[in-house]
Design a protein around this motif. Structure first.
Motif, PDB file in Angstrom:
ATOM      1  N   THR A  44       7.658   0.253  -7.841  1.00 43.91           N
ATOM      2  CA  THR A  44       7.095   1.578  -8.081  1.00 43.91           C
ATOM      3  C   THR A  44       7.634   2.099  -9.412  1.00 43.91           C
ATOM      4  OG1 THR A  44       8.927   2.761  -7.025  1.00 43.91           O
ATOM      5  CG2 THR A  44       7.108   2.032  -5.605  1.00 43.91           C
TER       6      THR A  44
ATOM      7  N   LEU B 224      -1.778   6.194  -4.551  1.00 49.18           N
ATOM      8  CA  LEU B 224      -2.049   6.236  -3.121  1.00 49.18           C
ATOM      9  C   LEU B 224      -3.176   7.217  -2.802  1.00 49.18           C
ATOM     10  CD1 LEU B 224      -1.154   5.269  -0.282  1.00 49.18           C
ATOM     11  CD2 LEU B 224       0.315   7.278  -0.194  1.00 49.18           C
TER      12      LEU B 224
ATOM     13  N   PHE C  61       0.832  -1.199   0.000  1.00 48.77           N
ATOM     14  CA  PHE C  61       0.000   0.000   0.000  1.00 48.77           C
ATOM     15  C   PHE C  61       0.868   1.252   0.000  1.00 48.77           C
ATOM     16  CE2 PHE C  61      -2.520   3.316   2.110  1.00 48.77           C
ATOM     17  CZ  PHE C  61      -3.599   3.361   1.252  1.00 48.77           C
ATOM     18  N   ARG C  62       1.918   1.248   0.770  1.00 46.95           N
ATOM     19  CA  ARG C  62       2.818   2.402   0.845  1.00 46.95           C
ATOM     20  C   ARG C  62       3.460   2.684  -0.513  1.00 46.95           C
ATOM     21  NH1 ARG C  62       4.756   0.875   5.233  1.00 46.95           N
ATOM     22  NH2 ARG C  62       6.627  -0.197   4.508  1.00 46.95           N
TER      23      ARG C  62
ATOM     24  N   LEU D 222       2.193   2.552  -3.323  1.00 49.16           N
ATOM     25  CA  LEU D 222       1.281   3.213  -4.252  1.00 49.16           C
ATOM     26  C   LEU D 222       1.579   4.700  -4.407  1.00 49.16           C
ATOM     27  CD1 LEU D 222      -2.156   1.589  -3.286  1.00 49.16           C
ATOM     28  CD2 LEU D 222      -0.748   1.066  -5.279  1.00 49.16           C
ATOM     29  N   GLN D 223       2.296   5.293  -3.429  1.00 46.22           N
ATOM     30  CA  GLN D 223       2.599   6.721  -3.525  1.00 46.22           C
ATOM     31  C   GLN D 223       3.518   7.029  -4.699  1.00 46.22           C
ATOM     32  OE1 GLN D 223       5.141   8.332  -0.359  1.00 46.22           O
ATOM     33  NE2 GLN D 223       5.649   6.224   0.197  1.00 46.22           N
TER      34      GLN D 223
ATOM     35  N   SER E 296      -6.447   5.896  -4.057  1.00 43.42           N
ATOM     36  CA  SER E 296      -6.998   4.804  -3.250  1.00 43.42           C
ATOM     37  C   SER E 296      -7.617   5.323  -1.958  1.00 43.42           C
ATOM     38  CB  SER E 296      -5.906   3.775  -2.935  1.00 43.42           C
ATOM     39  OG  SER E 296      -5.442   3.163  -4.123  1.00 43.42           O
TER      40      SER E 296
END
Length: 444
Positions: free
Chosen positions: A425, A63, A41-42, A44-45, A66
């Motif tokens: 990423t 991020l 999840f982190r 996603l930034q 979401s």
């Protein structure tokens, strides 16, 4: 389907465990917290939503998207659960009031499986096997596996990320609740029964979905061609609606900030969701609030549109509850809202396709991202197919130990490569590409 069966806090991989609890969080809130603090999840930034990652103008990444989808999803789920409990007060003593939390958690997870550079990254993985140097592998893997990798999809990859037991991870992946996991499976069928490149789970996770469907009472639908298709889990419609609302309306705001759309164009498109009386009321409110900055006006209009669409989707869900539970509802909630907001939404979609998604900044990211992903796929697949070579060993040495890159099974090694690359990423993918291609050297 029955609501009392559909909402279950049983956890995948922990069906017979009853761990001791030290706080009063619900199991669905635990799912939410588990995702918020997770590395996927982190990451996603630093993954592109539509526009390039921000420079002087901040636009949405995966991020922020979401988080916004989760916020709208919470509203949709809470409003639906209240309406259901009002319709049937017996639901108040069940887990039905937890629907808002479940939908919000699924919204947080819905983009976890997206590779770097969004849809361009998906296409790069697919076409490496269909058009690129990976074509030769077709004869060496099963038809089901070939279907999975040539139709690689971020939706299915999210389900894999949450359920697959990677090395060093607990049985059942994230060990999420059945209801949360079912809520992210937008297309409840495997790739080899997909009519397009959209499907819900890879062959390797089919057994997980079967377990979840059986437990929640999600039926298999009869099909003329005998293909394996389940009814959609009802909460999927709410997750999908939250995503539809956010990406379309927030993309308009981003396009305005980047001067792809003018102020007048953006205002006209947003006001089109409302009748004349509502339009006058909104513009009067803008005057009453003394909003003089154009950006604040756009933000206020955006909030009004999201509120309108959220209400429309809740009304549509409740109006079609019987069909949704029976697995006969067709289309999305947005497809079935009342005429004026639906037509305004369709117009936004047309403008987005013509003006936003084909704008130069977006196309430049897609072109660059495609080349980066295609190159990484080519080099890594060659490495795992010829692991005895010196350069192959160097590349394989870069891969985290959680991926089964050294497996004796070719399909497992290929999936490990896809897991590794799709989990990157945008920034990391670019960095790895530059280093292994000799474009840049690490600075110590």
């Amino acid at each position: 389907m029955k609501w009392t069966d559909l909402i279950s806090n049983c956890r995948l991989g922990q069906e017979h465990r009853h761990p001791e609890r030290h706080d009063d969080r619900t199991e669905f809130k635990r799912d939410y917290d588990r995702l918020i603090f997770s590395a996927p999840f982190r990451r996603l930034q630093n993954k592109t939503q539509v526009f390039p990652l921000p420079g002087s103008v901040f636009v949405h990444n995966r991020l922020t998207h979401s988080l916004e989808v989760a916020s709208v999803g919470m509203s949709l789920g809470n409003d639906v659960s209240r309406a259901l409990c009002k319709r049937n007060p017996d639901y108040l003593d069940t887990l039905v009031p937890e629907i808002g939390q479940i939908v919000a958690t699924a919204c947080l997870a819905h983009d976890l499986g997206n590779p770097p550079f969004g849809h361009s990254g998906e296409k790069a993985i697919q076409t490496f096997f269909t058009e690129g140097k990976g074509c030769y592998l077709k004869e060496r893997v099963s038809p089901e596996f070939w279907s999975d990798i040539t139709r690689f999809d971020g939706n299915a990859n999210a389900f894999r990320l949450l359920t697959h037991s990677f090395k060093g991870r607990r049985q059942g992946g994230f060990a999420m609740t059945y209801s949360t996991l079912a809520s992210i499976v937008k297309y409840p069928f495997p790739s080899y029964h997909a009519t397009k490149n959209k499907f819900g789970f890879f062959t390797s996770e089919r057994s997980h979905y079967t377990t979840i469907a059986d437990r929640l009472g999600i039926p298999m639908l009869p099909t003329a061609d005998g293909h394996e298709r389940w009814a959609r889990y009802p909460l999927v419609y709410l997750v999908e609606a939250a995503d539809d609302i956010c990406y379309e309306i927030m993309d308009l705001e981003d396009a305005y900030k980047l001067k792809i759309l003018t102020y007048d164009e953006t205002v006209a498109m947003m006001l089109a969701f409302f009748d004349e009386e509502a339009q006058r009321h909104i513009m009067n409110r803008i005057s009453d609030e003394e909003l003089t900055d154009p950006n604040e006006k756009i933000q206020y209009l955006r909030a009004c549109v999201i509120g309108k669409l959220e209400n429309e989707c809740v009304c549509t869900f409740m109006a079609h509850e019987e069909q949704i539970l029976g697995g006969t509802f067709t289309g999305s909630l947005i497809d079935n809202i009342s005429t004026q907001p639906r037509e305004a939404y369709v117009n936004c979609t047309k403008v987005s396709k013509a003006r936003i998604y084909k704008s130069r900044p977006v196309l430049d990211v897609e072109l660059s991202g495609y080349r980066i992903m295609a190159t990484l796929m080519e080099l890594m697949v060659e490495a795992i197919d010829h692991p005895d070579r010196y350069y192959s060993q160097q590349l394989i040495g870069r891969v985290s130990s959680q991926y089964d890159i050294d497996s004796a099974d070719l399909e497992t090694r290929l999936m490990a490569v896809i897991d590794y690359i799709s989990g990157m990423t945008d920034v990391y993918a670019l960095d790895v590409y530059q280093k292994i291609c000799g474009i840049s050297l690490p600075i110590v």
